[in-house]
Design an enzyme around this catalytic site. Structure first.
Site, mmCIF file in Angstrom:
data_model
loop_
_atom_site.group_PDB
_atom_site.id
_atom_site.type_symbol
_atom_site.label_atom_id
_atom_site.label_comp_id
_atom_site.label_asym_id
_atom_site.label_seq_id
_atom_site.Cartn_x
_atom_site.Cartn_y
_atom_site.Cartn_z
ATOM 1 N N HIS A 20 53.274 65.890 50.787
ATOM 2 C CA HIS A 20 52.491 64.645 50.713
ATOM 3 C C HIS A 20 53.254 63.509 51.400
ATOM 4 O O HIS A 20 54.313 63.106 50.936
ATOM 5 C CB HIS A 20 52.252 64.301 49.241
ATOM 6 C CG HIS A 20 51.462 63.069 49.034
ATOM 7 N ND1 HIS A 20 51.925 61.999 48.319
ATOM 8 C CD2 HIS A 20 50.214 62.737 49.448
ATOM 9 C CE1 HIS A 20 51.005 61.059 48.277
ATOM 10 N NE2 HIS A 20 49.947 61.479 48.954
ATOM 11 N N HIS A 62 50.949 54.653 55.463
ATOM 12 C CA HIS A 62 50.078 54.655 54.292
ATOM 13 C C HIS A 62 49.425 53.308 54.005
ATOM 14 O O HIS A 62 48.213 53.218 53.802
ATOM 15 C CB HIS A 62 50.843 55.109 53.047
ATOM 16 C CG HIS A 62 49.976 55.140 51.835
ATOM 17 N ND1 HIS A 62 49.829 54.052 50.988
ATOM 18 C CD2 HIS A 62 49.158 56.095 51.344
ATOM 19 C CE1 HIS A 62 48.979 54.355 50.027
ATOM 20 N NE2 HIS A 62 48.555 55.590 50.218
#
Ligand code: G3P
Ligand code: CA
Length: 257
Positions: A20, A62
């Site tokens: 991730h 992100h």
């Protein structure tokens, strides 16, 4: 013209393990260092977050702005590639990572030629152009057989399906009131190949229903060994984890693969 649809990446006998934002427990998230480390730790691939910046390139990051990662108020969608590349996105995780730069999606696909890559589409407002650009980058990298594109935003997924009808998409969802409706709508409207549920939403009944519909079930974020054990037993298609080394080892112990 008819396009043969590719399915979601899978292994026939065990869940895939995807780092991730890379091996983000051990290296700065969404950097080449984190992606390479995930593969070194034994991951099958990585999950990453994709934005289009002001000059049109697809960058991997992100947050909406760079405050948390680089101490800069720059907003990804408003900044040029040169401005984003000037940021140090590694130093916040220690001197060993100083000098890491925000990667382009194209660079990640190139640096990890055998990795499964889950590209999550991000935008603030609605950047429908992101989808077409991501489709172009994937095609240029000849990475069609090893990608899956996901988003919480079904409009972005719809735009991606229009740009690349042959590639698999997965709907991301998390706990909250509307997720059942969102899932039903997205699956009906865009023929998703996968669901990407938050781990707390995966029950045996839901897993059985999704699998009966032929969907891949790619679960996030699976770090605790007891969660990974449960999801391996339920037959998850992929575990998206901040600790790919430990999770891959657990999968090996449980499945023998
Ligand atoms: O793709 C799973 C997960 O990454 C979604 O949430 O906020 O970490 O991008 P987030
Ligand atoms: Ca993500």
């Amino acid at each position: 013209m008819d396009f043969p649809r590719r399915g979601a990446p899978r292994s026939p006998d065990r869940p895939l393990v995807l780092g991730h934002r890379g091996a983000s427990a051990d290296a700065p998230e969404n950097t080449l260092a984190a992606f390479r480390l995930a593969m070194k730790q034994g991951a099958d691939g990585v999950e990453l977050d994709a934005w289009r910046c002001a000059t049109g390139e697809v960058v991997v990051f992100h947050d909406e702005d760079a405050r948390r990662i680089a101490g800069s108020p720059l907003r990804v969608k408003d900044a040029t590639l040169a401005e984003l590349r000037a940021l140090d996105v590694g130093a916040h995780r220690g001197a060993a990572f100083r000098g890491e730069r925000m990667p382009l999606l194209a660079e990640v696909l190139d640096a990890l030629p055998r990795a499964v890559v889950n590209v999550e589409l991000k935008s603030s407002g609605l950047d429908l152009g992101l989808a077409a650009e991501v489709a172009r980058v994937i095609a240029r990298a000849r990475a069609e057989d090893r990608v899956i594109v996901s988003s919480f935003d079904y409009r972005l997924l719809g735009a991606f399906r229009a740009a690349a009808p042959h590639l698999p998409v997965g709907l991301l969802f998390e706990h909250g009131q509307a997720w059942r409706l969102e899932v039903a709508l997205a699956l009906t409207l865009m023929g998703a190949a996968a669901v990407h549920p938050e781990r707390v939403l995966v029950t045996p009944a839901r897993m059985a229903e999704w699998k009966a519909r032929g969907l891949a079930v790619n679960v996030w974020t699976v770090d605790a060994p007891e969660d990974a054990e449960r999801l391996v037993a339920l037959g998850a298609t992929a575990l998206i984890t901040n600790v790919p080394g430990r999770t891959r080892e657990l999968v090996r112990r449980r499945t023998g693969r």
